[in-house]
Design an enzyme around this catalytic site. Structure first.
Site, PDB file in Angstrom:
ATOM      1  N   GLU A 166      49.795 -58.211  29.303  1.00 22.67           N
ATOM      2  CA  GLU A 166      51.163 -57.895  28.869  1.00 22.67           C
ATOM      3  C   GLU A 166      51.962 -57.234  29.986  1.00 22.67           C
ATOM      4  OE1 GLU A 166      52.683 -58.898  26.321  1.00 22.67           O
ATOM      5  OE2 GLU A 166      50.943 -59.779  25.334  1.00 22.67           O
ATOM      6  N   TYR A 199      57.058 -51.640  23.975  1.00 17.91           N
ATOM      7  CA  TYR A 199      56.655 -53.043  23.867  1.00 17.91           C
ATOM      8  C   TYR A 199      55.151 -53.209  24.103  1.00 17.91           C
ATOM      9  CZ  TYR A 199      55.370 -57.673  24.965  1.00 17.91           C
ATOM     10  OH  TYR A 199      54.668 -58.836  24.962  1.00 17.91           O
ATOM     11  N   ASP A 245      59.850 -58.146  22.718  1.00 13.84           N
ATOM     12  CA  ASP A 245      60.132 -58.464  24.118  1.00 13.84           C
ATOM     13  C   ASP A 245      61.424 -59.278  24.188  1.00 13.84           C
ATOM     14  OD1 ASP A 245      59.462 -61.015  23.308  1.00 13.84           O
ATOM     15  OD2 ASP A 245      58.276 -61.443  25.103  1.00 13.84           O
TER      16      ASP A 245
END
Ligand code: SF4
Length: 323
Positions: free
Chosen positions: A54, A137, A155
């Site tokens: 991520e 996030y 996102d």
């Protein structure tokens, strides 16, 4: 496809569905048929591996992330290995992913996990948010994608899909706001497994179909319910407030040229300042069509990289190396 193990809910409120609004199940069904086989979505991927994927994917296209992530995980499979890795080596493997401060934050994060959590990435929102480089996030993505939990995962892809399909706008506002959070929360399914499935599905829809420049509405499972499509795809009302992500001629390009030269240095040998200044100056010369190159740009690139801890000097600026 993501596997989503069932665990206890995080305490996010559950709101009733509104008749006529886009169906989350339609997007989940689309995902099950079209999801990319990304390596970090395969069964057995650890929460730490999800976190690294991520962080790498936040500002870098997935095609560039895949080989870097695989190499990274081969070398440093967990926080314990990364915490002990030489910074220069980490920056070399980070390579051309861009925004290399993310690599430094990952090292700091690994060290915190080792020192404060016995080397195990926590699965609690507040503990995740307390780690270096982990924001709202990333924490949500780890909870949803690694632990199968109900968490907000907003996102740029998800924000864009929801702004269009539900909000009727071409693109979301430049900065995430409360109304967007509430909209996303309203759509988030009530149970952990479905919520986690939905989170990865809507993100994939934004990455593959509802793209920023050319949304392929004919291939979209929400085409019958999308507010933006129904309104005739109106223009971006926030266009005037949006910063464009320039590259050529910017300090970011100059810094990237310096980093690339130091990554390529044989055996990590130091490079003379003059050579690095010449490297950085190539950014300005490429922008010369829009005006004279900025003579301070190369020096500024070296100074800011030094301040950021991305390069080091042993002799007050005559030669530089990776830290
Ligand atoms: S119909 Fe088009 S704009 Fe609407 S969500 Fe689907 S791809 Fe995006």
């Amino acid at each position: 496809m993501h596997t989503v193990p069932a665990v206890a809910s995080v305490p996010l409120p559950v709101e009733p569905a509104v008749p006529g609004e886009p169906s989350t199940q339609a997007v989940i069904a689309w995902y099950d048929a079209h999801a990319r086989d990304l390596p970090w979505r395969r069964p057995g991927t650890t929460p730490w591996e999800v976190l690294v994927s991520e962080v790498m994917s936040q500002q870098t296209p997935v095609a560039r992330v895949i080989p870097a992530w695989q190499e990274w995980m081969r070398r440093w499979p967990g926080p314990a290995e990364l915490a002990q890795a030489p910074t220069a080596e980490v920056l070399r493997v980070w390579g051309r992913l861009g925004y290399p401060r993310r690599a430094l934050r990952l090292i700091e994060c690994a060290r915190s996990v080792v020192e404060q959590h016995d080397g195990v990435l926590p699965d609690d929102l507040d503990a995740l948010l307390a780690l270096p480089g982990v924001g709202e996030y990333t924490a949500g993505a780890v909870l949803a994608f690694a632990h199968g939990r109900r968490a907000l995962v907003l996102d740029t892809n998800v924000r864009r899909v929801l702004a269009r399909a539900v909000g009727g706008q071409a693109l979301p506002a430049p900065n995430l706001n409360r109304a967007e959070r509430e909209r996303a929360l309203h759509l988030l399914p009530a149970d952990d497994a479905t919520a986690a499935h939905w989170s990865v599905a809507v993100m994939e829809l934004g990455a593959l179909v509802c793209t920023a420049r050319e949304p392929d509405c004919t291939a979209c499972p929400w085409r019958g319910d999308c507010a933006w499509l129904a309104a005739g795809r109106p223009v971006d009302v926030h266009a005037g407030r949006r910063r464009t992500q320039a590259w050529h001629g910017t300090d970011r390009q100059a810094r990237g040229l310096v980093m690339a030269r130091l990554r390529e240095a044989v055996d990590g040998r130091p490079v003379e300042a003059g050579e690095l200044v010449a490297c950085a100056a190539r950014a300005g010369s490429r922008a010369s069509g829009a005006g004279a190159p900025d003579p301070d740009q190369p020096g500024r690139a070296l100074t800011t990289l030094l301040v950021d801890g991305l390069i080091a000097t042993d002799d007050d600026g005559a030669i530089y190396r990776l830290p």
